[in-house]
Design a protein around this motif. Structure first.
Motif, PDB file in Angstrom:
ATOM      1  N   SER A  70      30.917  42.378  -2.517  1.00 57.69           N
ATOM      2  CA  SER A  70      31.966  43.404  -2.468  1.00 57.69           C
ATOM      3  C   SER A  70      32.985  43.213  -3.593  1.00 57.69           C
ATOM      4  N   ALA A  71      33.180  41.965  -4.029  1.00 55.54           N
ATOM      5  CA  ALA A  71      34.129  41.666  -5.095  1.00 55.54           C
ATOM      6  C   ALA A  71      33.539  41.876  -6.480  1.00 55.54           C
ATOM      7  N   GLY A  72      32.290  42.310  -6.554  1.00 59.93           N
ATOM      8  CA  GLY A  72      31.669  42.584  -7.840  1.00 59.93           C
ATOM      9  C   GLY A  72      31.024  41.397  -8.508  1.00 59.93           C
ATOM     10  N   VAL A  73      30.912  40.278  -7.783  1.00 59.87           N
ATOM     11  CA  VAL A  73      30.228  39.107  -8.335  1.00 59.87           C
ATOM     12  C   VAL A  73      28.734  39.415  -8.433  1.00 59.87           C
ATOM     13  N   LYS A  74      28.103  38.924  -9.503  1.00 65.89           N
ATOM     14  CA  LYS A  74      26.660  39.111  -9.655  1.00 65.89           C
ATOM     15  C   LYS A  74      25.936  38.196  -8.666  1.00 65.89           C
ATOM     16  N   VAL A  75      25.588  38.755  -7.534  1.00 61.21           N
ATOM     17  CA  VAL A  75      24.857  38.021  -6.506  1.00 61.21           C
ATOM     18  C   VAL A  75      23.727  38.910  -6.004  1.00 61.21           C
ATOM     19  N   PRO A  76      22.714  38.319  -5.376  1.00 64.05           N
ATOM     20  CA  PRO A  76      21.704  39.156  -4.725  1.00 64.05           C
ATOM     21  C   PRO A  76      22.353  40.020  -3.653  1.00 64.05           C
ATOM     22  N   GLN A  97      15.143  38.604 -10.399  1.00 61.54           N
ATOM     23  CA  GLN A  97      14.135  38.135 -11.340  1.00 61.54           C
ATOM     24  C   GLN A  97      14.800  37.330 -12.450  1.00 61.54           C
ATOM     25  N   GLY A  98      14.303  36.136 -12.700  1.00 59.55           N
ATOM     26  CA  GLY A  98      14.855  35.291 -13.749  1.00 59.55           C
ATOM     27  C   GLY A  98      14.521  33.835 -13.487  1.00 59.55           C
ATOM     28  N   GLU A  99      15.042  32.975 -14.336  1.00 64.93           N
ATOM     29  CA  GLU A  99      14.787  31.541 -14.262  1.00 64.93           C
ATOM     30  C   GLU A  99      15.927  30.849 -13.528  1.00 64.93           C
ATOM     31  N   THR A 100      15.580  29.909 -12.647  1.00 63.60           N
ATOM     32  CA  THR A 100      16.589  29.133 -11.929  1.00 63.60           C
ATOM     33  C   THR A 100      16.448  27.632 -12.158  1.00 63.60           C
ATOM     34  N   VAL A 181      39.173  30.724  -3.013  1.00 62.91           N
ATOM     35  CA  VAL A 181      37.765  30.684  -2.602  1.00 62.91           C
ATOM     36  C   VAL A 181      36.952  30.124  -3.765  1.00 62.91           C
ATOM     37  N   VAL A 182      36.211  29.053  -3.523  1.00 64.46           N
ATOM     38  CA  VAL A 182      35.368  28.462  -4.560  1.00 64.46           C
ATOM     39  C   VAL A 182      33.907  28.469  -4.100  1.00 64.46           C
ATOM     40  N   HIS A 183      33.026  28.490  -5.078  1.00 63.63           N
ATOM     41  CA  HIS A 183      31.591  28.449  -4.788  1.00 63.63           C
ATOM     42  C   HIS A 183      31.192  27.088  -4.242  1.00 63.63           C
ATOM     43  N   GLY A 184      31.730  26.025  -4.863  1.00 67.84           N
ATOM     44  CA  GLY A 184      31.479  24.676  -4.381  1.00 67.84           C
ATOM     45  C   GLY A 184      30.300  23.978  -5.019  1.00 67.84           C
ATOM     46  N   ASP A 185      29.457  24.727  -5.753  1.00 66.04           N
ATOM     47  CA  ASP A 185      28.288  24.124  -6.409  1.00 66.04           C
ATOM     48  C   ASP A 185      27.921  24.982  -7.617  1.00 66.04           C
ATOM     49  N   TYR A 186      28.946  25.374  -8.375  1.00 66.79           N
ATOM     50  CA  TYR A 186      28.774  26.337  -9.463  1.00 66.79           C
ATOM     51  C   TYR A 186      28.293  25.616 -10.713  1.00 66.79           C
ATOM     52  N   ARG A 187      27.034  25.838 -11.063  1.00 63.23           N
ATOM     53  CA  ARG A 187      26.416  25.075 -12.150  1.00 63.23           C
ATOM     54  C   ARG A 187      25.076  25.679 -12.523  1.00 63.23           C
ATOM     55  N   ILE A 188      24.557  25.252 -13.677  1.00 61.57           N
ATOM     56  CA  ILE A 188      23.188  25.574 -14.038  1.00 61.57           C
ATOM     57  C   ILE A 188      22.266  24.977 -12.967  1.00 61.57           C
ATOM     58  N   GLY A 189      21.301  25.745 -12.545  1.00 58.36           N
ATOM     59  CA  GLY A 189      20.433  25.347 -11.441  1.00 58.36           C
ATOM     60  C   GLY A 189      20.701  26.184 -10.208  1.00 58.36           C
ATOM     61  N   ASN A 190      21.935  26.712 -10.108  1.00 56.05           N
ATOM     62  CA  ASN A 190      22.276  27.636  -9.028  1.00 56.05           C
ATOM     63  C   ASN A 190      22.566  29.033  -9.578  1.00 56.05           C
ATOM     64  N   LEU A 191      22.144  29.265 -10.821  1.00 54.70           N
ATOM     65  CA  LEU A 191      22.295  30.572 -11.447  1.00 54.70           C
ATOM     66  C   LEU A 191      20.920  31.111 -11.801  1.00 54.70           C
ATOM     67  N   VAL A 192      20.729  32.407 -11.623  1.00 49.78           N
ATOM     68  CA  VAL A 192      19.525  33.076 -12.109  1.00 49.78           C
ATOM     69  C   VAL A 192      19.812  33.522 -13.533  1.00 49.78           C
ATOM     70  N   VAL A 193      18.943  33.134 -14.465  1.00 57.81           N
ATOM     71  CA  VAL A 193      19.159  33.419 -15.885  1.00 57.81           C
ATOM     72  C   VAL A 193      17.984  34.222 -16.421  1.00 57.81           C
ATOM     73  N   GLY A 194      18.299  35.318 -17.095  1.00 57.69           N
ATOM     74  CA  GLY A 194      17.284  36.147 -17.735  1.00 57.69           C
ATOM     75  C   GLY A 194      17.477  36.164 -19.235  1.00 57.69           C
ATOM     76  N   LEU A 198      23.200  35.663 -17.667  1.00 58.23           N
ATOM     77  CA  LEU A 198      23.371  35.441 -16.233  1.00 58.23           C
ATOM     78  C   LEU A 198      22.997  36.686 -15.440  1.00 58.23           C
ATOM     79  N   VAL A 199      22.079  36.490 -14.503  1.00 54.26           N
ATOM     80  CA  VAL A 199      21.607  37.586 -13.646  1.00 54.26           C
ATOM     81  C   VAL A 199      22.275  37.529 -12.278  1.00 54.26           C
ATOM     82  N   GLY A 200      22.453  36.324 -11.736  1.00 53.23           N
ATOM     83  CA  GLY A 200      23.030  36.214 -10.402  1.00 53.23           C
ATOM     84  C   GLY A 200      23.419  34.793 -10.054  1.00 53.23           C
ATOM     85  N   VAL A 201      24.320  34.674  -9.083  1.00 51.94           N
ATOM     86  CA  VAL A 201      24.809  33.387  -8.591  1.00 51.94           C
ATOM     87  C   VAL A 201      24.219  33.155  -7.201  1.00 51.94           C
ATOM     88  N   LEU A 202      23.574  31.994  -7.027  1.00 54.12           N
ATOM     89  CA  LEU A 202      22.867  31.673  -5.780  1.00 54.12           C
ATOM     90  C   LEU A 202      23.564  30.540  -5.030  1.00 54.12           C
TER      91      LEU A 202
END
Length: 314
Positions: A70-76, A97-100, A181-194, A198-202
Protein backbone atom coordinates in the motif's frame (compact mmCIF):
# COMPACT_ATOMS: atom_id res chain seq x y z
CA UNK A 1 3.66 -34.31 -0.12
CA UNK A 2 3.30 -32.59 -3.50
CA UNK A 3 -0.08 -34.19 -4.13
CA UNK A 4 -1.22 -33.15 -0.65
CA UNK A 5 -0.08 -29.55 -1.27
CA UNK A 6 -1.83 -29.41 -4.62
CA UNK A 7 -5.06 -30.63 -3.08
CA UNK A 8 -4.76 -28.15 -0.19
CA UNK A 9 -4.08 -25.26 -2.57
CA UNK A 10 -7.03 -26.21 -4.73
CA UNK A 11 -9.25 -26.19 -1.65
CA UNK A 12 -7.92 -22.77 -0.59
CA UNK A 13 -7.70 -21.03 -3.95
CA UNK A 14 -10.02 -22.92 -6.25
CA UNK A 15 -9.50 -23.07 -10.01
CA UNK A 16 -6.92 -25.06 -11.90
CA UNK A 17 -3.74 -25.61 -9.86
CA UNK A 18 -0.45 -26.68 -11.42
CA UNK A 19 1.86 -29.13 -9.67
CA UNK A 20 3.51 -27.18 -6.81
CA UNK A 21 7.31 -26.95 -6.84
CA UNK A 22 9.16 -26.61 -3.53
CA UNK A 23 11.91 -24.04 -4.07
CA UNK A 24 15.38 -24.36 -2.59
CA UNK A 25 16.51 -22.14 0.31
CA UNK A 26 14.73 -20.75 3.32
CA UNK A 27 15.80 -21.84 6.77
CA UNK A 28 12.44 -21.41 8.47
CA UNK A 29 9.81 -21.05 5.74
CA UNK A 30 8.81 -23.16 2.77
CA UNK A 31 8.39 -21.47 -0.60
CA UNK A 32 6.22 -23.17 -3.21
CA UNK A 33 5.91 -22.03 -6.82
CA UNK A 34 2.52 -22.76 -8.31
CA UNK A 35 0.26 -21.50 -11.07
CA UNK A 36 -3.43 -20.95 -10.33
CA UNK A 37 -5.55 -20.50 -13.45
CA UNK A 38 -2.37 -19.49 -15.25
CA UNK A 39 -1.33 -16.87 -12.69
CA UNK A 40 2.22 -17.25 -11.33
CA UNK A 41 2.05 -17.44 -7.54
CA UNK A 42 4.39 -18.09 -4.66
CA UNK A 43 3.11 -19.74 -1.48
CA UNK A 44 5.05 -18.97 1.69
CA UNK A 45 4.29 -21.65 4.27
CA UNK A 46 5.48 -22.20 7.83
CA UNK A 47 8.09 -24.88 8.40
CA UNK A 48 8.62 -26.97 11.51
CA UNK A 49 10.25 -24.18 13.52
CA UNK A 50 11.43 -20.58 13.25
CA UNK A 51 14.90 -19.08 13.06
CA UNK A 52 14.27 -16.72 15.92
CA UNK A 53 11.65 -16.44 18.61
CA UNK A 54 10.95 -12.85 17.49
CA UNK A 55 10.09 -14.01 13.97
CA UNK A 56 6.68 -12.73 12.89
CA UNK A 57 3.84 -15.15 12.42
CA UNK A 58 2.89 -15.55 8.78
CA UNK A 59 -0.36 -13.76 9.50
CA UNK A 60 1.53 -10.71 10.75
CA UNK A 61 4.14 -10.97 7.99
CA UNK A 62 1.30 -10.94 5.46
CA UNK A 63 -0.10 -7.80 7.12
CA UNK A 64 3.32 -6.12 6.87
CA UNK A 65 3.51 -7.08 3.21
CA UNK A 66 0.07 -5.52 2.67
CA UNK A 67 1.21 -2.31 4.39
CA UNK A 68 4.38 -2.18 2.30
CA UNK A 69 2.44 -2.79 -0.91
CA UNK A 70 0.00 0.00 0.00
CA UNK A 71 2.97 2.32 0.64
CA UNK A 72 4.27 1.75 -2.88
CA UNK A 73 7.21 -0.46 -1.92
CA UNK A 74 8.26 -2.88 -4.66
CA UNK A 75 6.99 -6.10 -3.13
CA UNK A 76 5.08 -9.10 -4.46
CA UNK A 77 1.38 -8.33 -4.47
CA UNK A 78 -0.10 -10.01 -1.35
CA UNK A 79 -3.12 -12.09 -2.31
CA UNK A 80 -4.41 -14.32 0.50
CA UNK A 81 -3.59 -15.47 4.02
CA UNK A 82 -4.44 -19.12 4.74
CA UNK A 83 -4.62 -20.12 8.39
CA UNK A 84 -4.35 -23.84 7.64
CA UNK A 85 -2.66 -25.13 4.50
CA UNK A 86 -2.00 -28.83 4.98
CA UNK A 87 -1.59 -28.27 8.71
CA UNK A 88 0.40 -25.02 8.74
CA UNK A 89 -0.31 -21.35 8.17
CA UNK A 90 0.66 -19.82 4.83
CA UNK A 91 0.05 -16.91 2.54
CA UNK A 92 -0.09 -16.48 -1.21
CA UNK A 93 1.55 -13.68 -3.16
CA UNK A 94 2.56 -12.77 -6.66
CA UNK A 95 5.61 -14.63 -7.97
CA UNK A 96 8.18 -12.15 -9.21
CA UNK A 97 10.65 -12.97 -11.95
CA UNK A 98 14.34 -12.33 -11.31
CA UNK A 99 17.43 -13.48 -9.45
CA UNK A 100 17.53 -13.80 -5.66
CA UNK A 101 20.68 -15.86 -5.04
CA UNK A 102 23.27 -13.44 -3.68
CA UNK A 103 26.33 -14.99 -5.30
CA UNK A 104 24.66 -14.79 -8.68
CA UNK A 105 23.48 -11.21 -8.18
CA UNK A 106 27.02 -9.98 -7.47
CA UNK A 107 28.70 -11.94 -10.27
CA UNK A 108 26.43 -12.62 -13.27
CA UNK A 109 27.61 -10.66 -16.30
CA UNK A 110 24.06 -10.07 -17.50
CA UNK A 111 23.30 -8.26 -14.22
CA UNK A 112 26.17 -5.74 -14.58
CA UNK A 113 23.79 -2.88 -15.46
CA UNK A 114 21.50 -3.89 -12.60
CA UNK A 115 24.38 -3.68 -10.13
CA UNK A 116 25.13 -0.12 -11.25
CA UNK A 117 21.54 0.86 -10.53
CA UNK A 118 21.00 -1.08 -7.31
CA UNK A 119 22.55 1.39 -4.79
CA UNK A 120 20.09 4.16 -5.66
CA UNK A 121 17.19 1.74 -6.15
CA UNK A 122 17.82 0.11 -2.77
CA UNK A 123 17.77 3.55 -1.13
CA UNK A 124 14.51 4.39 -2.89
CA UNK A 125 12.74 1.34 -1.50
CA UNK A 126 14.21 1.63 1.98
CA UNK A 127 13.01 5.24 2.25
CA UNK A 128 9.49 4.06 1.40
CA UNK A 129 9.70 1.27 3.98
CA UNK A 130 10.80 3.67 6.72
CA UNK A 131 7.85 5.95 5.89
CA UNK A 132 5.21 3.23 6.49
CA UNK A 133 2.93 4.55 9.27
CA UNK A 134 3.44 2.54 12.44
CA UNK A 135 -0.32 2.68 13.02
CA UNK A 136 -0.75 0.37 10.00
CA UNK A 137 1.30 -2.37 11.73
CA UNK A 138 0.47 -1.95 15.45
CA UNK A 139 1.68 -5.45 16.33
CA UNK A 140 5.34 -4.70 15.54
CA UNK A 141 7.66 -4.58 18.56
CA UNK A 142 10.55 -2.17 19.11
CA UNK A 143 13.91 -3.94 19.18
CA UNK A 144 16.65 -3.02 21.65
CA UNK A 145 20.40 -3.61 21.42
CA UNK A 146 20.24 -5.27 24.82
CA UNK A 147 18.34 -8.14 23.24
CA UNK A 148 21.57 -9.28 21.56
CA UNK A 149 23.15 -9.71 24.99
CA UNK A 150 20.25 -11.92 26.08
CA UNK A 151 20.52 -14.00 22.91
CA UNK A 152 24.26 -14.53 23.38
CA UNK A 153 23.68 -15.55 27.00
CA UNK A 154 21.24 -18.21 25.79
CA UNK A 155 24.00 -19.76 23.64
CA UNK A 156 25.94 -20.25 26.88
CA UNK A 157 29.39 -20.31 25.27
CA UNK A 158 32.34 -17.90 25.56
CA UNK A 159 32.76 -15.76 22.43
CA UNK A 160 35.19 -12.94 23.31
CA UNK A 161 35.02 -11.22 19.91
CA UNK A 162 31.24 -10.91 20.12
CA UNK A 163 31.39 -9.80 23.76
CA UNK A 164 33.98 -7.14 22.85
CA UNK A 165 31.74 -5.99 20.04
CA UNK A 166 28.78 -5.71 22.40
CA UNK A 167 30.89 -3.71 24.86
CA UNK A 168 31.99 -1.30 22.11
CA UNK A 169 28.41 -0.84 20.95
CA UNK A 170 27.30 0.02 24.48
CA UNK A 171 30.12 2.53 24.95
CA UNK A 172 29.89 4.27 21.58
CA UNK A 173 26.23 4.40 20.66
CA UNK A 174 25.27 7.49 18.63
CA UNK A 175 22.27 9.61 19.54
CA UNK A 176 19.20 7.43 18.99
CA UNK A 177 16.79 8.25 16.19
CA UNK A 178 13.04 7.96 16.34
CA UNK A 179 12.08 4.32 15.66
CA UNK A 180 10.48 3.58 12.29
CA UNK A 181 9.14 0.48 10.57
CA UNK A 182 12.20 -1.46 9.40
CA UNK A 183 12.52 -4.53 7.20
CA UNK A 184 15.00 -6.11 9.60
CA UNK A 185 16.92 -8.11 6.97
CA UNK A 186 17.37 -5.63 4.12
CA UNK A 187 20.22 -6.90 1.97
CA UNK A 188 21.28 -8.63 -1.22
CA UNK A 189 19.79 -12.11 -1.04
CA UNK A 190 16.40 -10.80 0.06
CA UNK A 191 15.90 -8.73 -3.10
CA UNK A 192 14.64 -9.90 -6.48
CA UNK A 193 16.98 -8.48 -9.13
CA UNK A 194 16.33 -8.31 -12.86
CA UNK A 195 18.20 -6.89 -15.83
CA UNK A 196 17.01 -3.37 -14.99
CA UNK A 197 17.77 -3.65 -11.27
CA UNK A 198 15.56 -4.11 -8.22
CA UNK A 199 12.31 -5.94 -8.91
CA UNK A 200 11.04 -6.60 -5.39
CA UNK A 201 11.79 -6.87 -1.68
CA UNK A 202 11.21 -10.28 -0.06
CA UNK A 203 11.25 -11.95 3.38
CA UNK A 204 9.57 -9.62 5.86
CA UNK A 205 9.57 -12.03 8.81
CA UNK A 206 11.97 -9.86 10.87
CA UNK A 207 10.12 -6.55 10.40
CA UNK A 208 9.97 -4.48 13.59
CA UNK A 209 10.43 -0.91 14.89
CA UNK A 210 14.00 0.34 15.15
CA UNK A 211 16.56 3.04 14.44
CA UNK A 212 16.40 3.54 10.63
CA UNK A 213 20.19 3.53 10.28
CA UNK A 214 20.33 0.01 11.66
CA UNK A 215 18.27 -1.11 8.66
CA UNK A 216 20.27 1.06 6.27
CA UNK A 217 23.60 -0.41 7.41
CA UNK A 218 22.64 -4.08 7.48
CA UNK A 219 23.28 -4.39 3.73
CA UNK A 220 26.94 -3.49 4.42
CA UNK A 221 27.65 -6.56 6.55
CA UNK A 222 30.52 -8.42 4.91
CA UNK A 223 28.63 -11.73 4.80
CA UNK A 224 26.12 -10.12 2.41
CA UNK A 225 28.83 -9.15 -0.10
CA UNK A 226 28.94 -12.75 -1.27
CA UNK A 227 32.64 -12.93 -2.06
CA UNK A 228 33.06 -9.40 -3.44
CA UNK A 229 34.31 -7.67 -0.27
CA UNK A 230 35.68 -4.57 -1.98
CA UNK A 231 32.14 -3.44 -2.83
CA UNK A 232 30.87 -2.42 0.59
CA UNK A 233 27.22 -2.30 -0.38
CA UNK A 234 26.28 -5.95 -0.68
CA UNK A 235 28.99 -6.79 -3.20
CA UNK A 236 27.25 -4.68 -5.86
CA UNK A 237 28.70 -1.20 -5.47
CA UNK A 238 29.96 1.67 -3.32
CA UNK A 239 28.01 2.85 -0.33
CA UNK A 240 28.10 6.59 -1.08
CA UNK A 241 25.31 6.73 -3.73
CA UNK A 242 23.15 4.56 -1.51
CA UNK A 243 23.46 6.79 1.55
CA UNK A 244 23.31 10.04 -0.42
CA UNK A 245 20.05 9.00 -2.07
CA UNK A 246 18.59 7.81 1.23
CA UNK A 247 19.47 11.12 2.89
CA UNK A 248 17.99 13.04 -0.01
CA UNK A 249 14.68 11.19 0.29
CA UNK A 250 14.38 11.08 4.08
CA UNK A 251 16.20 14.21 5.24
CA UNK A 252 17.83 12.10 7.98
CA UNK A 253 21.40 13.24 7.20
CA UNK A 254 22.98 9.92 8.19
CA UNK A 255 26.66 10.43 9.05
CA UNK A 256 29.55 8.02 8.24
CA UNK A 257 30.19 7.25 11.91
CA UNK A 258 26.55 6.17 12.36
CA UNK A 259 26.88 3.85 9.40
CA UNK A 260 30.09 2.37 10.84
CA UNK A 261 28.43 1.82 14.21
CA UNK A 262 25.42 0.03 12.77
CA UNK A 263 27.56 -2.00 10.37
CA UNK A 264 29.37 -3.37 13.42
CA UNK A 265 26.02 -3.97 15.13
CA UNK A 266 24.86 -5.89 12.06
CA UNK A 267 27.92 -8.13 12.23
CA UNK A 268 27.48 -8.70 15.97
CA UNK A 269 23.82 -9.56 15.45
CA UNK A 270 24.57 -11.93 12.59
CA UNK A 271 27.38 -13.65 14.53
CA UNK A 272 24.92 -14.34 17.34
CA UNK A 273 22.34 -15.43 14.77
CA UNK A 274 24.80 -17.96 13.36
CA UNK A 275 25.30 -19.42 16.83
CA UNK A 276 21.61 -19.64 17.65
CA UNK A 277 20.86 -21.30 14.31
CA UNK A 278 23.72 -23.74 14.83
CA UNK A 279 22.15 -24.64 18.18
CA UNK A 280 18.96 -25.65 16.38
CA UNK A 281 21.00 -28.36 14.65
CA UNK A 282 23.10 -29.40 17.64
CA UNK A 283 20.11 -29.76 19.95
CA UNK A 284 18.21 -31.82 17.38
CA UNK A 285 15.47 -29.21 17.01
CA UNK A 286 16.18 -29.03 13.26
CA UNK A 287 18.79 -31.38 11.87
CA UNK A 288 20.25 -29.52 8.89
CA UNK A 289 23.63 -29.31 7.17
CA UNK A 290 22.83 -25.67 6.35
CA UNK A 291 22.34 -24.83 10.02
CA UNK A 292 25.48 -26.73 11.02
CA UNK A 293 27.53 -24.79 8.46
CA UNK A 294 26.38 -21.53 10.03
CA UNK A 295 28.38 -22.46 13.12
CA UNK A 296 31.55 -22.22 11.04
CA UNK A 297 30.35 -19.08 9.27
CA UNK A 298 29.89 -17.45 12.66
CA UNK A 299 33.65 -17.62 13.23
CA UNK A 300 34.22 -15.66 10.02
CA UNK A 301 31.79 -13.01 11.23
CA UNK A 302 33.61 -12.81 14.57
CA UNK A 303 36.84 -12.20 12.62
CA UNK A 304 35.12 -9.35 10.80
CA UNK A 305 34.01 -7.87 14.14
CA UNK A 306 37.65 -7.76 15.27
CA UNK A 307 38.70 -6.18 11.96
CA UNK A 308 36.08 -3.46 12.29
CA UNK A 309 37.02 -2.72 15.89
CA UNK A 310 40.68 -2.41 14.88
CA UNK A 311 39.70 -0.02 12.09
CA UNK A 312 37.58 2.12 14.42
CA UNK A 313 40.43 2.31 16.95
CA UNK A 314 42.98 3.46 14.36
Amino acid sequence: MIAEMREALHAALGGEISEPVLLAGGASKEAWAVDADGEALLVRRAAGSVIHRHTLSLENEFAVLQAAHSAGVKVPKPLQYISDLAGREAFVMERLQGETIGRRVVRKEELATARERLPVQMADELAKIHAIPTAHVPFLYEAKLERMVEELDEVDEPHPAIELGLWWLRENRPAPREPVVVHGDYRIGNLVVGDAGLVGVLDWEFAHLDDPVRDLAFALVRAWRFGVPEKRLGGVGPVEPYVERYNELTGFDVQPEELDYWELAGNVGWAIGCLTQMQRHLTGQDRSVELAILGRLGVEVEYEIVNLLERFAA
